[in-house]
Design a protein around this motif. Sequence first.
Motif, PDB file in Angstrom:
ATOM      1  N   GLN A  39     -18.007   6.195 -11.511  1.00  0.00           N
ATOM      2  CA  GLN A  39     -16.738   6.355 -12.219  1.00  0.00           C
ATOM      3  C   GLN A  39     -15.605   6.697 -11.248  1.00  0.00           C
ATOM      4  O   GLN A  39     -14.493   6.169 -11.365  1.00  0.00           O
ATOM      5  CB  GLN A  39     -16.866   7.439 -13.288  1.00  0.00           C
ATOM      6  N   ALA A  40     -15.903   7.553 -10.293  1.00  0.00           N
ATOM      7  CA  ALA A  40     -14.873   7.950  -9.321  1.00  0.00           C
ATOM      8  C   ALA A  40     -14.452   6.771  -8.446  1.00  0.00           C
ATOM      9  O   ALA A  40     -13.258   6.555  -8.196  1.00  0.00           O
ATOM     10  CB  ALA A  40     -15.397   9.095  -8.456  1.00  0.00           C
ATOM     11  N   LYS A  41     -15.424   5.972  -7.986  1.00  0.00           N
ATOM     12  CA  LYS A  41     -15.106   4.829  -7.132  1.00  0.00           C
ATOM     13  C   LYS A  41     -14.312   3.774  -7.888  1.00  0.00           C
ATOM     14  O   LYS A  41     -13.352   3.201  -7.364  1.00  0.00           O
ATOM     15  CB  LYS A  41     -16.404   4.221  -6.574  1.00  0.00           C
ATOM     16  N   ILE A  42     -14.725   3.503  -9.139  1.00  0.00           N
ATOM     17  CA  ILE A  42     -14.022   2.505  -9.946  1.00  0.00           C
ATOM     18  C   ILE A  42     -12.590   2.953 -10.227  1.00  0.00           C
ATOM     19  O   ILE A  42     -11.636   2.167 -10.141  1.00  0.00           O
ATOM     20  CB  ILE A  42     -14.786   2.250 -11.265  1.00  0.00           C
ATOM     21  N   THR A  43     -12.422   4.235 -10.556  1.00  0.00           N
ATOM     22  CA  THR A  43     -11.080   4.758 -10.822  1.00  0.00           C
ATOM     23  C   THR A  43     -10.206   4.661  -9.580  1.00  0.00           C
ATOM     24  O   THR A  43      -9.028   4.277  -9.653  1.00  0.00           O
ATOM     25  CB  THR A  43     -11.159   6.216 -11.293  1.00  0.00           C
ATOM     26  N   ASN A  44     -10.782   4.980  -8.428  1.00  0.00           N
ATOM     27  CA  ASN A  44     -10.006   4.933  -7.180  1.00  0.00           C
ATOM     28  C   ASN A  44      -9.548   3.521  -6.846  1.00  0.00           C
ATOM     29  O   ASN A  44      -8.396   3.299  -6.444  1.00  0.00           O
ATOM     30  CB  ASN A  44     -10.836   5.506  -6.025  1.00  0.00           C
ATOM     31  N   ILE A  45     -10.438   2.528  -7.010  1.00  0.00           N
ATOM     32  CA  ILE A  45     -10.055   1.159  -6.667  1.00  0.00           C
ATOM     33  C   ILE A  45      -9.003   0.628  -7.634  1.00  0.00           C
ATOM     34  O   ILE A  45      -8.087  -0.115  -7.256  1.00  0.00           O
ATOM     35  CB  ILE A  45     -11.292   0.233  -6.623  1.00  0.00           C
TER      36      ILE A  45
END
Length: 507
Positions: A39-45
């Motif tokens: 979730q954190a990686k997807i939100t960041n991208i």
Amino acid sequence: MNRFLSTFKKKLRLSITTPNEIFFNKIYNIKNIADNQDQAKITNILIQVNDASVLGKITHLRLKNIQHKEWLPSSLLAILPDKIVKKILFLEQILSDDGLLLSTNEIRDKFNIPTILALKWYRKIITALNTNKEILSSINRIYNTNYTNCPITTQQFSKESEADRIRKNYTSKPILLNTDNYPNYHIGTPKKNVDFDTNSFTLEHYNIDSISNNNKLEISRCQGCNNTTSTYTPLRPRRNQVQELFCNIECNISNTSILYMGQCTTATKDKYRFIPVNLNSHLHQVINSISFIINILTISHTSTSIINQSHNIDKQLLQHFEVNSKLEALHIIQQHFKDEDTLSFYTDGLLINANTQVASMTAGFIRVSDANLITHSFTTTIENWPSSLRAELFAILLSLIVSPYGCRVDINTDSQNSINIIQRIYNNPTFSIRDYFHLSNNNIVINNIISIIKAKNLTLQFNKVKAHNNNYFNERIDQECKIAHYDSTPTLVIKQQYFDNIQFILQ
């Protein structure tokens, strides 16, 4: 993760053999670390690709570099194609021996598809074959045919159809279409104990009161007409009810087809029935079967009739939605409202079969005039990310889409959560793109709602309606949304969002 859970169990003085599942979904509701990282990686991208400053430019340069390095035909941000139904590869698989498209029931039986699953992919095929002339002309060239449309097979009213209804535990009577006096036709239900050994039966006649914008028929019991052959009088009228006579018509079984048969009840409290069928397609099939040309009748006293009409959909709707009959219906309502300065809606959204593979969402609205009359109604099914809140928000979004610029809009809904979310974000001028991505759910729908309110300069007033509290209009839209789960018309699909503050979103 296992070491963390072991420590957690020791601190709670739990047995080391305690199932890990209770921490995630049952009691403690702890998120899995891997899921949190995803979730954190997807939100960041998403934040990076939507950034308008140097960070966004660098991100797009790196994506183009990867595309060039890997010899990819398109950007990594390109939308993936829709899934293909693997069981169906050839056109002949969905055609009958007469060259007609199979009905939805025949498709279910042939490919062992559960009745609870909505055949949205098949509806898209039917819509494409009947609206896209290029596809149809290509099929005609390949198969050396000369089709101008792709009609669907209809089910004949017979002893076999009644046996099938009983086998499926459908307690409601089938809704029939009789064409003895073609081009005139009759709609109704069969009287009890039909004798199929003879060719005649008694039809309990219904009048068509209106056709809503999603081709849903609203019918009520006929109290007498020129074709009446007998009458029916209820033996025990309800309290304070005037004694009534209802019309029956003698019809031929051979000229009678099934208009609707399902497990969803069609009756309402005010003696009306809502039938989720497309009358035009059934009449069109009758035209093909008896080789006559008729003018399809229109109903003059309904302001929302869309039978046999051609409308030029404005560019904005075409830009944001896929073209189908639902979009045409929405456009008609929008045109009717273009000169209004005040509108009052009752909205509702429903989710059934939650947390299963057959989950289904519907959303809709009814417009109530100053004289407390329902003038327009609209319902549709919704795809992707099923939740009750998403359905409720989408219903509000639909009502805002049809509202004209500068209009005062009163939204009556039984979803207090939807009201709180919209008001909190709309009244916060510093709400940023990063804040939208930090919303746990429905950030796309909410962003659409806020953008439309601002772009159209709407004055919005929310009214909380208590659910299931004998509010007629709220009960009415609730009933229509329930029926929409079994609607055969296509889904209203947004292909381009209404906001411009976010350029890239997950599909």
